[in-house]
Design a protein around this motif. Structure first.
Motif, mmCIF file in Angstrom:
data_model
loop_
_atom_site.group_PDB
_atom_site.id
_atom_site.type_symbol
_atom_site.label_atom_id
_atom_site.label_comp_id
_atom_site.label_asym_id
_atom_site.label_seq_id
_atom_site.Cartn_x
_atom_site.Cartn_y
_atom_site.Cartn_z
ATOM 1 N N MET A 13 0.835 -1.213 0.000
ATOM 2 C CA MET A 13 0.000 0.000 0.000
ATOM 3 C C MET A 13 0.872 1.266 0.000
ATOM 4 S SD MET A 13 -2.811 0.334 2.950
ATOM 5 C CE MET A 13 -1.783 1.004 4.229
ATOM 6 N N ILE A 21 2.447 9.004 -6.209
ATOM 7 C CA ILE A 21 2.768 10.412 -5.948
ATOM 8 C C ILE A 21 3.939 10.856 -6.835
ATOM 9 C CG2 ILE A 21 3.749 11.983 -4.210
ATOM 10 C CD1 ILE A 21 2.004 10.507 -2.128
ATOM 11 N N ARG A 24 2.902 11.352 -10.409
ATOM 12 C CA ARG A 24 2.172 12.607 -10.625
ATOM 13 C C ARG A 24 3.097 13.819 -10.516
ATOM 14 N NH1 ARG A 24 -3.049 11.253 -7.774
ATOM 15 N NH2 ARG A 24 -3.969 9.773 -9.249
ATOM 16 N N ILE A 79 7.330 14.292 1.486
ATOM 17 C CA ILE A 79 5.884 14.120 1.260
ATOM 18 C C ILE A 79 5.185 13.654 2.529
ATOM 19 C CG2 ILE A 79 6.098 13.694 -1.225
ATOM 20 C CD1 ILE A 79 5.630 10.707 -0.638
ATOM 21 N N ASP A 83 2.558 17.653 5.482
ATOM 22 C CA ASP A 83 1.269 17.922 6.141
ATOM 23 C C ASP A 83 1.073 16.995 7.348
ATOM 24 O OD1 ASP A 83 -1.110 19.278 6.478
ATOM 25 O OD2 ASP A 83 -2.250 17.947 5.165
ATOM 26 N N GLY A 84 2.177 16.601 7.954
ATOM 27 C CA GLY A 84 2.086 15.815 9.186
ATOM 28 C C GLY A 84 1.640 14.378 8.996
ATOM 29 N N ALA A 85 1.824 13.826 7.788
ATOM 30 C CA ALA A 85 1.326 12.471 7.539
ATOM 31 C C ALA A 85 2.117 11.403 8.300
ATOM 32 C CB ALA A 85 1.358 12.174 6.035
ATOM 33 N N ALA A 88 0.720 11.136 11.592
ATOM 34 C CA ALA A 88 -0.605 10.513 11.481
ATOM 35 C C ALA A 88 -0.481 9.003 11.283
ATOM 36 C CB ALA A 88 -1.373 11.146 10.325
ATOM 37 N N SER B 104 -1.817 19.978 11.474
ATOM 38 C CA SER B 104 -1.788 19.597 10.058
ATOM 39 C C SER B 104 -2.844 18.515 9.817
ATOM 40 C CB SER B 104 -0.396 19.089 9.696
ATOM 41 O OG SER B 104 0.062 18.193 10.672
ATOM 42 N N ASN B 105 -3.037 18.182 8.538
ATOM 43 C CA ASN B 105 -4.132 17.283 8.174
ATOM 44 C C ASN B 105 -3.704 15.857 7.846
ATOM 45 O OD1 ASN B 105 -6.391 19.147 8.276
ATOM 46 N ND2 ASN B 105 -5.379 20.198 6.571
ATOM 47 N N GLY B 106 -2.402 15.642 7.659
ATOM 48 C CA GLY B 106 -1.952 14.296 7.301
ATOM 49 C C GLY B 106 -2.372 13.898 5.893
ATOM 50 N N LEU B 107 -2.411 14.861 4.994
ATOM 51 C CA LEU B 107 -2.824 14.561 3.618
ATOM 52 C C LEU B 107 -1.625 14.616 2.670
ATOM 53 C CD1 LEU B 107 -6.091 16.699 3.435
ATOM 54 C CD2 LEU B 107 -5.881 14.262 3.948
ATOM 55 N N TYR B 108 -1.769 13.942 1.542
ATOM 56 C CA TYR B 108 -0.724 13.928 0.505
ATOM 57 C C TYR B 108 -1.190 14.815 -0.647
ATOM 58 C CZ TYR B 108 0.930 10.045 3.282
ATOM 59 O OH TYR B 108 1.368 9.278 4.337
ATOM 60 N N ASP B 110 -0.355 15.363 -3.670
ATOM 61 C CA ASP B 110 -0.485 14.893 -5.046
ATOM 62 C C ASP B 110 -1.441 13.715 -5.193
ATOM 63 O OD1 ASP B 110 1.133 16.632 -6.742
ATOM 64 O OD2 ASP B 110 2.772 16.013 -5.438
ATOM 65 N N LEU B 111 -2.154 13.404 -4.124
ATOM 66 C CA LEU B 111 -3.253 12.436 -4.245
ATOM 67 C C LEU B 111 -4.570 13.201 -4.227
ATOM 68 C CD1 LEU B 111 -2.199 9.526 -1.829
ATOM 69 C CD2 LEU B 111 -1.754 9.770 -4.279
ATOM 70 N N THR B 112 -5.582 12.621 -4.837
ATOM 71 C CA THR B 112 -6.900 13.269 -4.819
ATOM 72 C C THR B 112 -7.544 13.077 -3.441
ATOM 73 O OG1 THR B 112 -8.071 11.287 -5.512
ATOM 74 C CG2 THR B 112 -7.208 12.712 -7.265
ATOM 75 N N GLU B 115 -8.437 9.478 -3.081
ATOM 76 C CA GLU B 115 -7.267 8.623 -2.854
ATOM 77 C C GLU B 115 -6.723 8.784 -1.440
ATOM 78 O OE1 GLU B 115 -5.640 8.576 -7.488
ATOM 79 O OE2 GLU B 115 -4.922 10.090 -6.067
ATOM 80 N N PHE B 119 -6.689 5.775 1.170
ATOM 81 C CA PHE B 119 -5.432 5.342 1.790
ATOM 82 C C PHE B 119 -5.607 5.199 3.300
ATOM 83 C CE2 PHE B 119 -1.574 6.493 4.117
ATOM 84 C CZ PHE B 119 -0.765 5.438 3.740
ATOM 85 N N TRP B 120 -6.170 6.245 3.935
ATOM 86 C CA TRP B 120 -6.301 6.175 5.398
ATOM 87 C C TRP B 120 -7.280 5.081 5.818
ATOM 88 C CZ3 TRP B 120 -2.614 7.708 8.207
ATOM 89 C CH2 TRP B 120 -1.807 8.768 7.794
ATOM 90 N N SER B 122 -7.678 2.292 4.244
ATOM 91 C CA SER B 122 -7.017 0.997 4.047
ATOM 92 C C SER B 122 -6.021 0.677 5.155
ATOM 93 C CB SER B 122 -6.322 0.955 2.682
ATOM 94 O OG SER B 122 -5.295 1.917 2.637
ATOM 95 N N ARG B 148 -6.897 16.871 -6.778
ATOM 96 C CA ARG B 148 -5.731 16.712 -5.890
ATOM 97 C C ARG B 148 -5.867 17.685 -4.725
ATOM 98 N NH1 ARG B 148 -0.358 16.240 -9.662
ATOM 99 N NH2 ARG B 148 -1.389 15.292 -11.448
ATOM 100 N N ARG B 157 -9.730 20.816 2.786
ATOM 101 C CA ARG B 157 -8.690 19.878 3.235
ATOM 102 C C ARG B 157 -9.052 19.295 4.600
ATOM 103 N NH1 ARG B 157 -3.403 20.625 0.639
ATOM 104 N NH2 ARG B 157 -2.479 19.676 2.478
#
Lengths: 231, 235
Positions: A13, A21, A24, A79, A83-85, A88, B104-108, B110-112, B115, B119-120, B122, B148, B157
């Motif tokens: 995954m 990413i 893109r 990446i 945004d703090g991923a 998370a 922060s939001n924990g988002l990527y 370049d993903l929609t 997506e 991801f989260w 899954s 995106r 977001r």
């Protein structure tokens, strides 16, 4: 009730997400490969001796891949931290072994593609003609070396991700550690291309060394990555 | 089943309180950051399915309480039990049941939106139905799903990030300053969505500087000053 994914599913995954990413954002194709290509061309101008370039080509290829590793590994964690991923992922309890394997796999795929382009560039720019049978050693050594570089880069980029000054810290951490990979890959490619005065078969012991380093790096990464990404 | 309903997990009786009612129990919790006590003995009892607002000035300890509840910190003294799990022992069993959104939001980028939520979802094995329900609950339109997230506004977001929590069916939502960067309409929409989450059984804890807004929306207000609870109001 849904079942959380195991290590392999998590790794798949994460790798798929990272590659998507990168596909893109096109950082590797639009920035890293041109950077690496410019390095190769500059070496050609700087040395300006076809015979010497032929002998130096394997080292130049892998030095360039190592520099590119630093860019790609930084990017792989940029990446996550933008945004703090990464935090998370930790809070969500995503298996750190899966995260490590996924990120290292995505990085290895990118580095392998880069190494392939660099070898082709070297063959053209430095006028090399590999002997028959060299291709197998070339491909095998490239797979092992990129896996070893990717695993090591992922460990240290993860470690540096939460640290200020990570851009300068990462090369300082990674370059000394990957020097055995650089040496092994260079020797294997010398044998594969026949530039070091050695037979193709002489490359296999170096491929073996690279395979051992790749496995050891992956094991160390899997065992330590959870601690490395902790605050 | 509403999209907010949390996963069908066995609830662990709270040993200290003998019931499954408590989502969070902090007893004289102390957290020291360097030489500075970020929490200086906090007592807090949060019931499941409530919307809780942590208020206070900068440095009061709001973020520390949320990070403690997320298992990102451990108490140096006192106890912290979250969803029946003692955070000091091993917060790992807690992780998949708690959703934490910091600043922060924990988002990527370049993903929609779709997506990102997929991801989260899954990460806990949730499927497409959970994702679709979460997107609908967070009012993420079909038009936004395939954009995106780098092109979305701050409010959009935030909604995508919350959809990720909903899709994972988290039992406890921990939101640090969720209103920051949102315009008035987006804040109102967020409040409505958080209320709906709590009404459907999720426990929602949020921190905010906006006293009036928090007062108006929460079931349980907690004022923090210098790492201590100075006042509590329950409705």
């Amino acid at each position: 009730m849904s079942t959380p994914p195991g290590v392999v599913a998590t790794a798949r995954m994460i790798a798929a997400r990272d590659l998507r990413i990168e596909w893109r954002a096109r950082v590797v194709t639009n920035q890293v490969i041109p950077f690496a290509a410019v390095n190769m061309v500059l070496f050609a101008f700087a040395v300006d001796d076809t015979g010497a370039l032929g002998r130096l080509a394997p080292g130049l290829v892998w030095l360039t891949v190592m520099f590119s590793l630093l860019l790609c590994a930084q990017r792989a964690f940029a990446i996550e931290s933008a945004d703090g991923a990464l935090e998370a992922l930790r809070v969500a309890g995503v298996d750190p072994v899966g995260i490590f394997l996924g990120k290292a796999t995505a990085l290895a795929v990118q580095l392998f593609a880069l190494a392939a382009v660099m070898v082709l560039a070297a063959l053209i720019l430095y006028d090399l003609d590999p002997p028959a049978g060299g291709v197998v050693v070339l491909v095998t050594s490239a797979i092992c070396a990129t896996c070893a570089l990717a695993a090591t880069g992922t460990i240290y980029a993860g470690l540096a991700a939460g640290v200020s000054g990570r851009e300068t810290l990462l090369p300082l951490l990674v370059v000394p550690v990957v020097s055995p990979v650089l040496i092994g890959a260079t020797r294997a490619v010398e044998a594969a291309l026949g530039t070091g005065g050695t037979a193709v078969a002489d490359g296999w012991p170096w491929v073996g060394l690279l395979a051992v380093v790749a496995v050891a790096s992956a094991v160390v990464g899997a065992l330590t990555f959870g601690s490395a990404i902790r605050d | 089943m509403t999209p907010f309903m949390t996963a069908d997990r066995p609830t662990t009786p709270d040993r200290d309180h003998g019931s499954t009612d408590a989502a969070v129990v902090l007893e004289a919790a102390v957290v020291v950051m360097g030489a500075f006590p970020a929490l200086a003995g906090v007592d807090l009892d949060v019931r499941r399915g409530t919307l809780v607002g942590l208020r206070g000035p900068n440095g009061a300890g709001k973020t520390t309480v949320l990070r403690l509840c997320a298992g990102l910190l451990r108490p140096d003294r006192g106890t912290a039990r979250v969803l029946g799990v003692d955070v000091a022992d091993d917060p790992a069993p807690l992780r998949r049941r708690v959703g934490y959104l910091g600043h922060s939001n924990g988002l990527y980028d370049d993903l929609t939106a779709l997506e990102n939520v997929t991801f989260w979802a899954s990460t806990v094995g949730a499927g497409r139905d959970d994702v679709d329900a979460a997107m609908a609950a967070m009012e993420i339109s079909d038009r936004l799903r395939d954009v995106r997230v780098r092109h979305l506004s701050a409010g959009q977001r935030r909604r995508v990030a919350l959809a990720g929590l909903v899709a994972r069916r988290c039992e406890l939502w921990l939101l640090d300053e969720p209103h920051t960067g949102l315009d008035v309409d987006a804040r109102d929409q967020l409040d409505r969505l958080l209320r709906a989450g709590a009404d459907a059984g999720a426990t929602v804890m949020l921190s905010s500087h906006d006293l009036d807004r928090v007062d108006a929306m929460v079931d349980h207000g907690v004022d923090l000053v210098a790492g201590r609870v100075s006042r509590e109001v329950r409705r």
